[in-house]
Design a protein around this motif. Structure first.
Motif, PDB file in Angstrom:
ATOM      1  N   THR A  29      16.276  48.291  -1.787  1.00  0.00           N
ATOM      2  CA  THR A  29      16.809  47.048  -1.209  1.00  0.00           C
ATOM      3  C   THR A  29      18.281  47.197  -0.860  1.00  0.00           C
ATOM      4  O   THR A  29      18.731  46.751   0.214  1.00  0.00           O
ATOM      5  N   LYS A  51      17.029  40.138   5.343  1.00  0.00           N
ATOM      6  CA  LYS A  51      15.617  40.483   5.267  1.00  0.00           C
ATOM      7  C   LYS A  51      15.323  41.321   4.020  1.00  0.00           C
ATOM      8  O   LYS A  51      14.286  41.149   3.369  1.00  0.00           O
ATOM      9  N   LEU A  84      12.703  40.035   1.137  1.00  0.00           N
ATOM     10  CA  LEU A  84      11.474  40.759   0.819  1.00  0.00           C
ATOM     11  C   LEU A  84      11.484  41.262  -0.635  1.00  0.00           C
ATOM     12  O   LEU A  84      10.439  41.304  -1.297  1.00  0.00           O
ATOM     13  N   ALA A 110      10.283  38.560  -2.752  1.00  0.00           N
ATOM     14  CA  ALA A 110       8.813  38.436  -2.711  1.00  0.00           C
ATOM     15  C   ALA A 110       8.166  39.431  -3.671  1.00  0.00           C
ATOM     16  O   ALA A 110       7.217  39.099  -4.400  1.00  0.00           O
ATOM     17  N   ALA A 132       3.751  42.561   0.090  1.00  0.00           N
ATOM     18  CA  ALA A 132       5.208  42.417   0.050  1.00  0.00           C
ATOM     19  C   ALA A 132       5.887  43.774   0.221  1.00  0.00           C
ATOM     20  O   ALA A 132       6.852  43.908   0.993  1.00  0.00           O
ATOM     21  N   THR A 138       5.226  45.125   3.835  1.00  0.00           N
ATOM     22  CA  THR A 138       6.053  44.378   4.793  1.00  0.00           C
ATOM     23  C   THR A 138       7.504  44.843   4.718  1.00  0.00           C
ATOM     24  O   THR A 138       8.193  44.981   5.743  1.00  0.00           O
ATOM     25  N   PHE A 139       7.963  45.107   3.501  1.00  0.00           N
ATOM     26  CA  PHE A 139       9.336  45.573   3.278  1.00  0.00           C
ATOM     27  C   PHE A 139       9.583  46.885   4.038  1.00  0.00           C
ATOM     28  O   PHE A 139      10.563  47.020   4.795  1.00  0.00           O
TER      29      PHE A 139
END
Length: 482
Positions: free
Chosen positions: A47, A58, A62, A65, A108, A111-112
């Motif tokens: 991240t 974003k 994410l 999530a 999740a 999508t990340f």
């Protein structure tokens, strides 16, 4: 329609996805709990990199999530910890919850990494692909307990792999010789590698599970056999006790001359028979005691009792035995009145065993000293002898079952080899400690330490110390206060 629903294939799929065993569920949740911080260390590092080089909003959205799905897993793990495993409906609900959490978590994460891939314009997609590879490998190695959850998670990751690999293919439509296609085929190879790793870890887990189930089945058989053995030993011991009591009683009557004069040449034989009856009776009683201890019904309810009364009675019980062996008993009852919480009959049994052992291993004319001391809110009872002593490194034999220091057929001291083991278990049931110090040729001191408790309300006053000299046999010396 009913045939399709209840076909073997459908039942197998239902069992795979919705009916995992309690063992599989517990192992799955344990894996989640143990590796939670490791997973989040990886996710948080990813991240931060995405926030610095791609899009901070974003990235943290994410990551939130992913964190939410892990919180759902923690909540599910707490529910599993309270589950006994007997309710199959609960097992099915937990299985469904695991699948839902798996779908949300995998979506999740996928999508990340897809977001990173879409935002990345130069240099290929090594970073998102590596993140997804790490997540898939982590899943293959640590989340293989429930096959349905493993298939669902890896399937979602596979979609992510294919999508990322196709981004540049669809964007640039390169020829087959392009490095973009090389990346695509490399992704396919990585997916095969992850599937192979999943298969290996799943196979090892299932092998271990089958081995554990086999051990549990053998353990159950052993428990049944042990119960049968215990019942057999207990029944036989009880059945032996009745005729043995009759034999012992008859021998006592003959030896006492109640039936008529006993010829001198029969007296040694009757005496030998009487001693062996007594030894057999002791053995039967010890075996029954061991059975009661193993069944957990040996010690009755513990209640406040006077420790000095217990010690005094144990000394009195051994008067005759000590006199028979020509050994003196020295005991001075303390002026204090000390309360302990225990079963008086069983504690007397412990001290009787210690005193009788001390007498047996003492020479004629020796003294066995019994005394009490208060040490650190405990009362400690000492039984000291000047006998042969105990060799070093013999503690396991002293407190073991069917052990004696001299286990040869020619040993001079009789016994079943159970008394000290029984005594140790009784003391431990009282949350006490039993131990000894010894020196060969000098003697042995056994110690029993028990916690002191407050005097209970409305407890009658204990009578003062009693002088026993007048009642004691000639070769028993009792010291009284004053």
């Amino acid at each position: 329609m009913s045939t399709i629903t209840h076909s073997p294939a459908m039942k197998s799929l239902r069992r795979m996805f919705l009916n995992p065993t309690r063992k599989q569920i517990v192992d799955y949740c344990d894996s989640i709990g143990i590796l939670m911080w490791q997973r989040h260390g990886i996710f948080f590092a990813a991240t931060l990199l995405a926030a610095v080089y791609i899009d901070a909003t974003k990235a943290f959205l994410l990551y939130s999530a992913v964190l939410l799905t892990d919180l759902l897993d923690i909540r599910m793990a707490r529910r599993v910890s309270k589950w006994t495993g007997k309710d199959q409906r609960t097992a099915r609900r937990i299985g469904i919850q695991i699948l839902i959490n798996t779908v949300l978590s995998a979506l999740a994460i996928t999508t990340f990494v897809v977001m990173i891939a879409l935002e990345q314009r130069l240099g290929g997609h090594f970073t998102p692909l590596f993140f997804l590879f790490a997540a898939a490998l982590f899943c293959a190695m640590n989340n293989h307990q429930i096959l349905g959850a493993l298939i669902v998670r890896l399937s979602i990751y596979a979609v992510g792999f294919v999508y990322i690999a196709l981004i540049d293919v669809l964007r640039f439509m390169p020829p087959i010789t392009s490095y973009i296609w090389l990346q695509f085929f490399t992704v396919a190879f990585v997916m095969y590698f992850i599937l192979d790793v999943s298969r290996l870890y799943l196979g090892m887990y299932r092998a271990n599970l089958a081995h554990l189930e086999k051990l549990e089945a053998e353990h159950e058989k052993t428990k049944i056999a042990y119960k049968v053995k215990s019942n057999f030993v207990s029944t036989v011991s009880h059945e032996l006790r009745t005729p043995l009591t009759s034999i012992k009683g008859s021998l006592d009557l003959i030896q006492a001359g109640s039936i008529g004069p006993v010829p001198d040449h029969l007296k040694p034989v009757l005496d030998l028979a009487g001693r062996n009856c007594e030894r057999l009776s002791d053995l039967i009683n010890d075996i029954l005691d061991v059975q009661s201890l193993e069944a957990g019904r040996f010690v009755s309810e513990l209640k406040p009792i006077v420790a000095e009364d217990v010690v005094e009675e144990a000394v009195q019980v051994n008067y005759g035995f000590a006199d028979k062996h020509g050994v003196y008993l020295d005991f001075t009852r303390p002026e204090t009145t000390t309360y302990i919480k225990g079963d008086q009959r069983r504690l007397i049994q412990v001290l009787t065993n210690l005193i009788s052992n001390a007498v047996k291993f003492s020479e004629q004319g020796d003294a066995v000293t019994v005394r009490c001391e208060i040490v650190d809110n405990k009362i400690v009872v000492f039984v000291e002898d000047n006998g042969i002593g105990i060799p070093e490194n013999s503690r396991d034999k002293v407190f073991g079952q069917f052990h004696q220091i001299d286990s040869s057929d020619q040993r001079d001291y009789g016994g079943t080899g159970l008394g000290m083991n029984i005594s140790k278990q009784i003391v431990e049931l009282h949350k006490g400690v039993i131990d000894y110090v010894s020196e060969l040729g000098v003697g042995t001191t056994f110690m029993v330490a028990l916690d002191i408790v407050e005097k209970p309300a409305n407890q009658p006053t204990t009578p003062g110390p009693t002088a026993w000299d007048e009642r004691a046999p000639n070769k028993v010396r009792i010291a009284a206060n004053g």
